[in-house]
Design a protein around this motif. Structure first.
Motif, short mmCIF file in Angstrom:
data_model
loop_
_atom_site.label_atom_id
_atom_site.label_comp_id
_atom_site.label_asym_id
_atom_site.label_seq_id
_atom_site.Cartn_x
_atom_site.Cartn_y
_atom_site.Cartn_z
N PRO A 1 0.62 -1.21 -0.06
CA PRO A 1 -0.09 0.00 0.01
C PRO A 1 0.90 1.46 0.05
O PRO A 1 0.46 2.10 -0.82
CB PRO A 1 -0.78 -0.22 1.55
CG PRO A 1 -0.28 -1.23 1.86
CD PRO A 1 0.49 -2.09 1.05
N ALA A 2 1.93 1.15 0.64
CA ALA A 2 2.81 2.53 0.79
C ALA A 2 4.04 2.11 0.30
O ALA A 2 4.62 1.03 0.09
CB ALA A 2 3.02 2.87 2.20
N GLY A 3 4.85 3.19 -0.30
CA GLY A 3 6.15 3.16 -0.95
C GLY A 3 7.29 3.23 0.07
O GLY A 3 6.90 3.49 1.33
N LEU A 4 8.20 3.27 -0.40
CA LEU A 4 9.31 3.45 0.38
C LEU A 4 10.23 4.53 -0.15
O LEU A 4 10.82 4.68 -1.26
CB LEU A 4 10.36 2.07 0.50
CG LEU A 4 11.60 2.05 1.36
CD1 LEU A 4 11.21 2.07 2.83
CD2 LEU A 4 12.31 0.72 0.96
N ARG A 5 10.55 5.69 0.85
CA ARG A 5 11.11 6.98 0.34
C ARG A 5 12.64 6.60 0.91
O ARG A 5 12.89 6.48 1.81
CB ARG A 5 10.62 8.22 0.74
CG ARG A 5 11.35 9.17 0.22
CD ARG A 5 10.50 10.67 0.62
NE ARG A 5 9.07 10.57 0.48
CZ ARG A 5 8.36 10.70 -0.80
NH1 ARG A 5 9.11 11.07 -1.84
NH2 ARG A 5 7.11 10.93 -0.59
N VAL A 6 13.76 6.58 0.01
CA VAL A 6 14.95 6.22 0.40
C VAL A 6 15.70 7.58 0.18
O VAL A 6 15.94 8.17 -0.90
CB VAL A 6 15.80 5.28 -0.62
CG1 VAL A 6 17.33 5.06 0.01
CG2 VAL A 6 14.77 3.84 -0.28
N VAL A 7 16.15 8.11 1.19
CA VAL A 7 17.14 9.47 1.13
C VAL A 7 18.46 9.14 1.34
O VAL A 7 18.89 8.77 2.45
CB VAL A 7 16.55 10.60 2.24
CG1 VAL A 7 17.29 11.67 2.36
CG2 VAL A 7 15.08 10.63 2.13
N ASN B 1 22.84 13.48 -1.82
CA ASN B 1 21.73 14.38 -1.91
C ASN B 1 20.57 13.96 -2.97
O ASN B 1 20.13 14.78 -3.74
CB ASN B 1 22.11 15.79 -2.22
CG ASN B 1 21.18 16.71 -1.84
OD1 ASN B 1 20.47 16.75 -0.95
ND2 ASN B 1 21.25 17.98 -2.41
N GLU B 2 20.22 12.71 -2.75
CA GLU B 2 19.18 12.16 -3.82
C GLU B 2 18.25 11.50 -3.01
O GLU B 2 18.41 10.94 -1.87
CB GLU B 2 19.87 11.11 -4.90
CG GLU B 2 21.01 11.58 -5.75
CD GLU B 2 21.58 10.57 -6.43
OE1 GLU B 2 21.37 9.31 -6.38
OE2 GLU B 2 22.14 10.75 -7.64
N THR B 3 17.04 11.42 -3.59
CA THR B 3 15.87 10.77 -2.82
C THR B 3 15.16 9.96 -4.03
O THR B 3 15.06 10.30 -5.01
CB THR B 3 14.55 11.92 -2.29
OG1 THR B 3 15.39 12.69 -1.26
CG2 THR B 3 13.52 11.04 -1.79
N THR B 4 14.92 8.49 -3.76
CA THR B 4 14.28 7.85 -4.50
C THR B 4 12.90 7.35 -3.87
O THR B 4 13.06 6.96 -2.78
CB THR B 4 15.19 6.54 -4.81
OG1 THR B 4 16.61 6.96 -5.40
CG2 THR B 4 14.85 5.88 -5.87
N PHE B 5 12.12 6.98 -4.71
CA PHE B 5 10.82 6.43 -4.17
C PHE B 5 10.68 5.13 -4.86
O PHE B 5 10.77 5.02 -5.99
CB PHE B 5 9.77 7.43 -4.63
CG PHE B 5 8.31 6.92 -4.11
CD1 PHE B 5 8.01 6.96 -2.83
CD2 PHE B 5 7.44 6.34 -4.87
CE1 PHE B 5 6.93 6.80 -2.36
CE2 PHE B 5 6.28 5.66 -4.35
CZ PHE B 5 5.89 5.90 -2.85
N LEU B 6 10.53 4.05 -4.05
CA LEU B 6 10.37 2.44 -4.65
C LEU B 6 9.00 2.25 -4.07
O LEU B 6 8.50 2.22 -3.05
CB LEU B 6 11.42 1.74 -3.87
CG LEU B 6 12.86 2.23 -4.10
CD1 LEU B 6 13.76 1.19 -3.05
CD2 LEU B 6 13.40 1.99 -5.45
N ILE C 1 10.45 6.43 5.31
CA ILE C 1 11.67 7.13 4.97
C ILE C 1 12.72 6.37 5.71
O ILE C 1 12.86 6.13 6.82
CB ILE C 1 11.29 8.64 5.41
CG1 ILE C 1 10.12 9.33 4.99
CG2 ILE C 1 12.73 9.28 5.25
CD1 ILE C 1 9.90 10.50 5.28
N VAL C 2 13.57 6.20 4.68
CA VAL C 2 14.80 5.34 5.09
C VAL C 2 15.86 6.24 4.62
O VAL C 2 16.20 6.67 3.37
CB VAL C 2 15.20 4.14 4.27
CG1 VAL C 2 16.48 3.56 4.71
CG2 VAL C 2 14.08 3.19 4.56
N ASN C 3 16.87 7.01 5.70
CA ASN C 3 17.88 7.69 5.39
C ASN C 3 19.19 6.71 5.15
O ASN C 3 19.42 5.98 6.39
CB ASN C 3 18.29 8.60 6.30
CG ASN C 3 17.10 9.73 6.54
OD1 ASN C 3 16.96 10.24 5.53
ND2 ASN C 3 16.34 9.67 7.71
N VAL C 4 20.04 6.96 4.27
CA VAL C 4 21.02 6.04 3.87
C VAL C 4 22.50 7.00 4.19
O VAL C 4 22.43 8.23 3.61
CB VAL C 4 21.08 5.49 2.56
CG1 VAL C 4 22.54 4.64 2.09
CG2 VAL C 4 19.93 4.87 2.29
#
Length: 119
Positions: free
Chosen positions: A28-34, A39-44, A116-119
């Motif tokens: 149902p919800a995505g994963l936002r990887v920061v 300095n990039e954000t990816t939505f999976l 939100i996942v911060n890398v």
């Protein structure tokens, strides 16, 4: 993620095709990887299907279909004849009154926010 387009998966079960569309197999919800370094954000968007790699005779032909298949299809198991039956499930009717039973695992009315996942 269930609103994003994706391929349709058709699993040939020998005489019965189990078909799942993107809205049925997507989480149902995505994963936002920061990535703070780049300095990039990816939505999976990820699927709720899981391929399993076993030894022969199954090899890479095994899948855990789980909730997406169990929400869409009613299954019966005949232990004595070693067979499984599938039929399209009838979803509970939507009504404004009280439900005669509780539906566990039903998608929420409101869309969840992405993790939100911060890398």
């Amino acid at each position: 993620c269930r609103g994003h387009p994706g391929p349709e998966f058709i699993f040939d079960l020998g005489g019965f095709n189990l078909t799942l569309g993107a809205a049925e197999y997507s989480r149902p919800a995505g994963l936002r990887v920061v990535n703070s370094t780049a300095n990039e954000t990816t939505f999976l968007c990820r699927a709720q299907l899981l391929p399993v790699d076993h030894e022969e005779p199954l090899g890479n032909k095994a899948w855990i279909l789980g909730e997406p298949a169990l929400r869409k299809y009613y299954t019966t198991y005949d232990w004595g004849k070693e067979q499984v039956g599938f039929a399209k499930a009838t979803p509970p009717e939507a009504s404004s009154g009280p439900h005669p039973h509780r539906v566990y695992g039903a998608p929420p009315q409101e869309l969840p926010t992405p993790t939100i996942v911060n890398v």
